[in-house]
Design an enzyme around this catalytic site. Structure first.
Site, PDB file in Angstrom:
ATOM      1  CD  GLU A 197      -2.675  -1.235   2.330  1.00  0.00           C
ATOM      2  OE1 GLU A 197      -2.399  -0.561   3.526  1.00  0.00           O
ATOM      3  OE2 GLU A 197      -3.798  -1.969   2.421  1.00  0.00           O
ATOM      4  CE  LYS A 329     -10.446  -3.645   3.842  1.00  0.00           C
ATOM      5  NZ  LYS A 329      -9.720  -4.760   4.488  1.00  0.00           N
TER       6      LYS A 329
HETATM    7  P1  PGA Z   1      -6.260  -6.580   2.751  1.00  0.00           P
HETATM    8  O1  PGA Z   1      -5.629  -5.339   3.959  1.00  0.00           O
HETATM    9  O2  PGA Z   1      -6.776  -5.471   1.606  1.00  0.00           O
HETATM   10  O3  PGA Z   1      -4.848  -7.077   2.398  1.00  0.00           O
HETATM   11  O4  PGA Z   1      -7.333  -7.119   3.340  1.00  0.00           O
HETATM   12  C1  PGA Z   1      -6.126  -4.084   4.258  1.00  0.00           C
HETATM   13  C2  PGA Z   1      -6.765  -4.253   5.662  1.00  0.00           C
HETATM   14  O5  PGA Z   1      -6.527  -5.162   6.401  1.00  0.00           O
HETATM   15  O6  PGA Z   1      -7.061  -3.414   6.125  1.00  0.00           O
HETATM   16 ZN    ZN Z   2      -7.434  -4.368   8.091  1.00  0.00          ZN
END
Ligand code: PGA
Ligand code: ZN
Length: 410
Positions: A197, A329
């Site tokens: 990220e 998400k």
């Molecule tokens: P992920 O990580 O997109 O790999 O699940 C992001 C998070 O855990 O917030």
């Molecule tokens: Zn997370």
């Protein structure tokens, strides 16, 4: 009205296969969405693809797309219900959550184009909006970086005192830069390596990583807890060992019982004056999350893997006050409709929303609109790299609309 739908296989920022869907309304208004994917995936998330094969989602789209032709592209509910007729499994295992994600958001974008309105306004009836505060990943490890990096997945920064969106973005970027400088000075062999990220991924123990992050803020003249604040995504499910009933910190070399984990997280929250603590305990430890929520009412004690953007799980969490913050998400839920239902439930119960990217991303920026429309307090989008900056740049573009007044208050 939807006049055509096309699906294709593309690649995400980690180089893995994913799908993209085009929805066209009235033969000319294109909505195009490429699905992201996670690395630290919650147990109860929507399944990305049937049998982990993106090609299967594209085949299913091909076979079923006629059912969507002629629907109103802004009628999210009917599009969602049409998807649900095809896949009635709780976790979209038949068509893949990525297809539900891409199709519903692409339809909404296509409607926004046809109506010449920014997408956030299609999704919300509000007349004024506030910017979510960008939550940037400055340093990390765990599932997002290689051996030797901290066990803690993400150390985050948020410009809690910022007056406008540009200021908030620039402050986060300046802290990320400063952390990089400290790391280079401290270890001349540091290669500028970064995690998925954009946060730095040095060989460091957890406490050293936190110290350096705090030092970077202070060196730039910021007071922690005032102009800027730190946050942590513990992503504790990646440490949790169900057999041992312990959190195993392989890289740092220690183990925590559930009670010790609560104290471990508490001491970090206190020492670094965190404004934000995500998944401080594992995804099924609802009662332990409640202990932290009670102990730190002024901190966003947030569930990601804990809630997986699932309205039923959120209701269970609300009942026992397991958290006061919720990650949103869309692809954990599946369709955009599912995610908006989750947002409604969270807002109704004063659970503050943090709309979030995934570690495997595309250069799309729909989540910036979704963050605005869901009254999210923060937008968690990493820090640098084209696919992260794309989301921040979209927020800056949207500042040209008069509808957005100032920054969200946490
Ligand atoms: P992920 O990580 O997109 O790999 O699940 C992001 C998070 O855990 O917030
Ligand atoms: Zn997370």
């Amino acid at each position: 009205r939807i006049t055509s739908i096309t699906g294709r296989i593309l690649y995400n920022s980690r180089g893995s296969k994913t799908i993209e869907v085009d929805v066209i309304s009235d033969e000319k208004y294109l909505g195009r969405v490429c699905a992201p994917s996670g690395a630290s995936v919650g147990k109860h998330e929507a399944q990305s693809f049937p049998q982990d094969k993106p090609e299967k989602s594209i085949d299913i789209l091909q076979k079923n797309k006629k059912k969507f032709i002629g629907l109103d592209s802004s009628d999210l509910k009917t599009i969602h219900e049409t998807l649900r007729d095809i896949d009635q499994t709780p976790n979209y295992s038949k068509i893949g959550g990525s297809l539900a994600f891409a199709l519903t958001i692409a339809a909404t974008e296509s409607a926004a184009r046809a109506l010449e309105t920014p997408m956030f306004q299609i999704l919300s009836k509000d007349s004024t909006f506030r910017y979510p505060l960008p939550l940037g990943n400055i340093l990390g490890g765990g599932a997002h970086a290689g051996p030797g990096t901290p066990d803690i997945q993400e150390i985050l920064v948020c410009a809690t005192g910022s007056k406008n969106i540009q200021d908030a973005i620039e402050t986060n970027l300046s802290i990320h830069k400063e952390v990089g400088k400290i790391l280079a000075k401290r270890d001349p062999s540091f290669t500028n390596g970064r995690g998925d990220e954009g946060g730095w991924a040095p060989k460091l123990k957890n406490d050293e990583a936190l110290e350096i992050s705090a030092k970077a803020c202070e060196q730039l003249g910021f007071t922690l807890g005032k102009e800027v604040s730190l946050g942590v995504d513990f992503a504790s499910s990646t440490q949790w060992n169900e057999k041992k009933k312990k959190y195993v910190y392989n890289r740092a070399g220690f183990e925590n019982t559930p009670e010790e984990q609560i104290e471990f997280a508490s001491s970090i929250i206190k020492k670094y004056k965190l404004v934000y603590a995500e998944d401080a305990v594992h995804e099924e430890a609802f009662n332990d999350m409640s202990v932290l929520t009670k102990r730190f009412p002024r901190v966003l004690i947030t569930g990601d893997d804990l809630l997986v953007t699932n309205t039923q799980i959120l209701k269970k969490a609300i009942k026992i006050k397991a958290c006061n913050g919720a990650i949103l998400k869309v692809n954990q839920a599946g369709s955009l409709y599912d995610a908006l239902e989750f947002a409604k439930e969270a807002n109704k119960n004063n659970v503050r929303l943090i709309t979030s990217h995934r570690s495997g991303e595309s250069i799309d920026s729909h989540i910036s609109h979704i963050g605005l429309a869901t009254k999210s307090k923060m937008l968690k989008v990493g820090i640098i790299g084209g696919e992260r900056i794309a989301k921040l740049n979209e927020l800056v573009r949207l500042s040209e609309y008069d509808l957005i007044r100032g920054m969200a208050e946490i």
